[in-house]
Write a protein that holds these residues in place. Structure first.
Motif, PDB file in Angstrom:
ATOM      1  N   SER A 110       0.847  -1.190   0.000  1.00 28.65           N
ATOM      2  CA  SER A 110       0.000   0.000   0.000  1.00 28.65           C
ATOM      3  C   SER A 110       0.885   1.244   0.000  1.00 28.65           C
ATOM      4  O   SER A 110       2.077   1.185   0.333  1.00 28.65           O
ATOM      5  N   VAL A 111       0.280   2.368  -0.402  1.00 23.71           N
ATOM      6  CA  VAL A 111       0.971   3.659  -0.406  1.00 23.71           C
ATOM      7  C   VAL A 111       0.457   4.460   0.781  1.00 23.71           C
ATOM      8  O   VAL A 111      -0.744   4.741   0.884  1.00 23.71           O
ATOM      9  N   ASP A 112       1.369   4.827   1.676  1.00 18.16           N
ATOM     10  CA  ASP A 112       0.961   5.527   2.900  1.00 18.16           C
ATOM     11  C   ASP A 112       0.986   7.043   2.748  1.00 18.16           C
ATOM     12  O   ASP A 112       0.224   7.744   3.416  1.00 18.16           O
ATOM     13  N   ASN A 113       1.870   7.574   1.907  1.00 17.05           N
ATOM     14  CA  ASN A 113       1.969   9.028   1.808  1.00 17.05           C
ATOM     15  C   ASN A 113       2.549   9.423   0.447  1.00 17.05           C
ATOM     16  O   ASN A 113       3.384   8.711  -0.118  1.00 17.05           O
ATOM     17  N   THR A 134       5.824   7.055   0.172  1.00 16.27           N
ATOM     18  CA  THR A 134       6.055   6.091   1.258  1.00 16.27           C
ATOM     19  C   THR A 134       5.236   4.843   0.975  1.00 16.27           C
ATOM     20  O   THR A 134       4.020   4.907   0.805  1.00 16.27           O
ATOM     21  N   ILE A 135       5.922   3.695   0.944  1.00 15.05           N
ATOM     22  CA  ILE A 135       5.291   2.416   0.607  1.00 15.05           C
ATOM     23  C   ILE A 135       5.389   1.474   1.802  1.00 15.05           C
ATOM     24  O   ILE A 135       6.422   1.401   2.477  1.00 15.05           O
ATOM     25  N   ARG A 136       4.298   0.770   2.043  1.00 15.31           N
ATOM     26  CA  ARG A 136       4.246  -0.203   3.131  1.00 15.31           C
ATOM     27  C   ARG A 136       4.165  -1.604   2.509  1.00 15.31           C
ATOM     28  O   ARG A 136       3.319  -1.885   1.662  1.00 15.31           O
ATOM     29  N   ALA A 137       5.076  -2.512   2.935  1.00 20.51           N
ATOM     30  CA  ALA A 137       5.086  -3.900   2.475  1.00 20.51           C
ATOM     31  C   ALA A 137       4.957  -4.821   3.673  1.00 20.51           C
ATOM     32  O   ALA A 137       5.698  -4.687   4.663  1.00 20.51           O
ATOM     33  N   SER A 252      -0.038  17.174   0.511  1.00 17.39           N
ATOM     34  CA  SER A 252      -1.184  16.422   0.002  1.00 17.39           C
ATOM     35  C   SER A 252      -1.503  15.241   0.917  1.00 17.39           C
ATOM     36  O   SER A 252      -0.626  14.653   1.553  1.00 17.39           O
ATOM     37  N   LYS A 253      -2.784  14.909   0.963  1.00 20.55           N
ATOM     38  CA  LYS A 253      -3.244  13.785   1.764  1.00 20.55           C
ATOM     39  C   LYS A 253      -3.933  12.769   0.858  1.00 20.55           C
ATOM     40  O   LYS A 253      -4.580  13.136  -0.123  1.00 20.55           O
ATOM     41  N   ILE A 254      -3.793  11.507   1.249  1.00 22.56           N
ATOM     42  CA  ILE A 254      -4.387  10.422   0.471  1.00 22.56           C
ATOM     43  C   ILE A 254      -5.851  10.255   0.879  1.00 22.56           C
ATOM     44  O   ILE A 254      -6.168  10.087   2.068  1.00 22.56           O
ATOM     45  N   ILE A 255      -6.734  10.311  -0.101  1.00 25.02           N
ATOM     46  CA  ILE A 255      -8.161  10.119   0.142  1.00 25.02           C
ATOM     47  C   ILE A 255      -8.551   8.657   0.008  1.00 25.02           C
ATOM     48  O   ILE A 255      -9.304   8.115   0.831  1.00 25.02           O
TER      49      ILE A 255
END
Length: 266
Positions: A110-113, A134-137, A252-255
């Protein structure tokens, strides 16, 4: 009565009478009789016709030879099919045993930021944007590790009216993710002298004003799976993330975000 002398019985030079029959020449190659024609042919131009029984034997031999060829082909074909079937069964059994032992689970990404700089949509000049992502694995497996190797690519696109516009690219860091592990890492994507059409700029301005800018992030990286102490061969992991941000700035913020991945074995 006077003795009659045969014309061919005239004495020769030695005084002996010749007793050769009439019409026989003394040469080694006698002349053929009158009315006879002799045609000489080379040996290689003489054709001999076999008798009917030889023709029948040859046909039977040809039929037997074709039958033997078909029989050999059938045996080879069935042996090959049997061998391939055995290999497939062994692979299926091996995969089933490994699955029961290690119970593999799918990793998640997923992409966190997303922080964006250099997206100047008011100027007519070219842009060189920078994306800090920023990527979460997550590796949920208990006995399986993942090696993320060098040679990866990460691309980012904007989505406007169903079309993708290239904005920048980068790479992922190479690292090893052990079992039952969560890894969060950052990567920088850069674009240089990007030309956006006026229509794309207008769409991005409107989306940013509405607080919903769609982006596509594509990740392609070679990975190696480690099962217990054994490293498997290198496979290609492809991740596609559709991310919606509220604006195109550093704050920017992820919606919303949706990531899907698939694996290419070769």
């Amino acid at each position: 009565m006077d003795d009659k002398i045969h014309p061919n019985d005239s004495p020769n030079s030695s005084g002996e009478m010749s007793t050769k029959p009439l019409g026989v020449s003394s040469s080694k190659n006698p002349r053929p009789p009158s009315g006879t024609y002799v045609i000489e042919l080379p040996k290689d131009q003489i054709y001999r016709y076999p008798p009917p029984e030889n023709t029948r034997k040859f046909q039977e031999y040809a039929v037997q030879k074709r039958s033997r060829r078909r029989s050999c082909f059938r045996r080879c074909f069935f042996w090959t099919i049997g061998f391939l079937t055995l290999i497939i069964l062994l692979l299926v059994v091996t995969a089933s045993v490994l699955y029961l032992i290690f119970r593999p689970e799918s990793p998640s990404y997923s992409v966190d930021n997303v922080a964006i700089r250099g997206m100047n949509l008011t100027s007519s000049s070219r842009i060189s944007p920078i994306f800090n992502i920023t990527i979460r694995a997550v590796n949920p497996n208990g006995k399986i590790g993942i090696y993320y190797e060098k040679g990866s690519t990460v691309d980012v696109y904007s989505i406007s009216s169903g079309y993708y516009s290239y904005l920048g690219e980068g790479v992922l860091p190479a690292f090893y993710q052990p079992s039952k592990n969560l890894t969060v890492f950052q990567t920088v994507l850069k674009g240089s002298n990007i030309v956006l059409t006026s229509a794309v700029k207008s769409d991005l301005k409107a989306a940013s004003k509405n607080g919903s800018v769609p982006l596509r992030i594509n990740v392609r990286t070679p990975v190696r799976i480690k099962i217990s102490a054994v490293k498997m061969w290198t496979i290609t992991l492809k991740v596609k993330c559709d991310v919606m941000v509220d604006n195109l700035t550093a704050n920017s913020k992820i919606i919303s975000k949706v990531c899907k991945y698939r694996v290419k074995l070769i």
